[in-house]
Design a protein around this motif. Structure first.
Motif, short mmCIF file in Angstrom:
data_model
loop_
_atom_site.label_atom_id
_atom_site.label_comp_id
_atom_site.label_asym_id
_atom_site.label_seq_id
_atom_site.Cartn_x
_atom_site.Cartn_y
_atom_site.Cartn_z
N TYR A 71 0.80 -1.55 0.34
CA TYR A 71 0.00 -0.19 -0.34
C TYR A 71 0.93 1.18 -0.11
N LEU A 116 1.22 2.36 -3.58
CA LEU A 116 -0.25 2.08 -4.17
C LEU A 116 -0.24 3.52 -4.36
N GLU A 158 1.83 5.45 -7.11
CA GLU A 158 1.20 4.60 -8.25
C GLU A 158 -0.03 4.02 -7.90
N PRO A 159 -1.40 4.82 -8.82
CA PRO A 159 -2.50 4.50 -8.25
C PRO A 159 -2.77 2.77 -9.08
N ARG A 160 -2.19 2.91 -10.70
CA ARG A 160 -2.34 1.41 -10.87
C ARG A 160 -1.40 0.03 -10.38
N PHE A 168 -2.96 -1.30 -7.99
CA PHE A 168 -3.44 -1.67 -7.23
C PHE A 168 -3.98 -2.66 -8.57
N ILE A 226 -8.85 2.54 -8.59
CA ILE A 226 -7.99 3.30 -9.62
C ILE A 226 -8.29 4.60 -9.45
N CYS A 227 -8.90 5.44 -9.84
CA CYS A 227 -9.80 6.36 -9.71
C CYS A 227 -9.74 7.19 -8.40
N TYR A 228 -10.03 6.73 -7.33
CA TYR A 228 -9.84 6.86 -6.02
C TYR A 228 -9.07 7.27 -5.47
N PHE A 229 -8.10 5.56 -5.42
CA PHE A 229 -6.66 6.70 -5.01
C PHE A 229 -5.48 7.54 -6.04
N SER A 230 -6.17 7.67 -7.27
CA SER A 230 -5.62 8.83 -7.64
C SER A 230 -6.43 9.99 -7.36
N ASN A 274 -7.77 11.07 -1.25
CA ASN A 274 -8.10 9.14 -0.73
C ASN A 274 -7.59 8.63 0.91
#
Length: 275
Positions: free
Chosen positions: A151, A154, A157-159, A161, A179-183, A187
């Motif tokens: 994590y 992550l 680097e959101p991708r 995931f 992925i959109c959320y972690f971008s 978040n």
């Protein structure tokens, strides 16, 4: 009333309402009064220290007082019932019986589903560290855990995931939404990272006894051990909730120092990944 789970420090109680559970402290088996005091201190810590950080991502919880005669089962866990009331923490149920199909589970991550609903449960652990190596990956290596994601990666680097999602059969729409959320800039990983960084001010070398452990250290150790939940439905907004935000006992300092020293020794003979 039934006990649905028992840990070393708490009982988890179901009073028949599927939306709520109640946590009862049994950390001090020699005294109900001490358990009650810890529960009140814990709720105060959560409201004063954790709530301003997590805001609406903190799972709803509140102090609830019941008469001892409503919880006679306690005599199995606490030898001295030296109070006539029991302080409980009422907490919103996040993983109810409808989300009972386990898709995947490892040491840090679980996925559950029910129809189109998916619930992701995860422990991000150390997102910020001054150690010079990834504490999460190093500890995994030390424990021989075959986990190929982190994590802390992550976070930046959101991708990444995809490395988590490939462990389970998950809908592509779900993966893309996560992925959109972690971008996003707000978040839960970024919130926790910033809070861990702000509270990580006490060097381990300053701790030699229980009295040396300051409040910021306790806050930081709590933030490194939370559990997060993300609930997803294809036609709804993501819902994020955080639990396991309890005040850590100062007496754990010896375990923390021992683990720190073990990891430092381990990295001298093994390659440790940096993030």
């Amino acid at each position: 009333m039934r006990i649905v789970d028992r840990g070393r420090a708490n009982l988890l109680i179901d009073y028949g309402n599927p939306d709520w559970l109640y946590r009862c402290c049994i950390r001090f088996p020699s005294s109900l009064r001490l358990c009650n005091q810890y529960t009140m201190d814990n709720v105060r810590f959560i409201n004063e220290k954790i709530r301003p950080i997590l805001l609406d991502m903190l799972c709803f919880m509140e102090l609830q007082t019941v008469l001892l005669n409503k919880l006679q089962v306690l005599n199995k866990y606490i030898t001295e019932l030296d109070d006539d009331i029991v302080q409980l923490i009422k907490i919103k149920t996040l993983k109810n019986e409808s989300l009972d199909q386990l898709i995947y589970r490892d040491h840090f991550t679980s996925f559950y589903c029910s129809g189109d609903d998916i619930l992701m449960e995860f422990k991000p652990k150390w997102l910020y560290s001054k150690l010079g190596y990834c504490r999460n990956c190093t500890y995994n290596s030390l424990k021989n855990r075959d986990i190929s994601y982190c994590y802390a990666t992550l976070l930046n680097e959101p991708r990444h995931f995809f490395s988590i999602a490939k462990q389970a059969s998950l809908p592509r729409e779900f993966v893309e939404d996560i992925i959109c959320y972690f971008s996003s800039s707000d978040n839960i990983l970024k919130v926790l990272h910033d809070a861990q960084k702000k509270s990580d001010v006490q060097p381990w070398t300053q701790i030699g006894s229980v009295s040396d452990v300051d409040d910021q250290c306790l806050l930081c150790m709590t933030l490194r051990d939370v559990t997060c939940f993300i609930r997803w439905h294809p036609h709804s907004s993501l819902s994020v909730s955080v639990v396991d935000v309890d005040l850590k006992p100062r007496e754990k300092w010896e375990y923390w120092i021992e683990t720190h020293q073990t990891l430092n020794s381990y990295v001298t003979t093994h390659h440790s990944k940096k993030h």
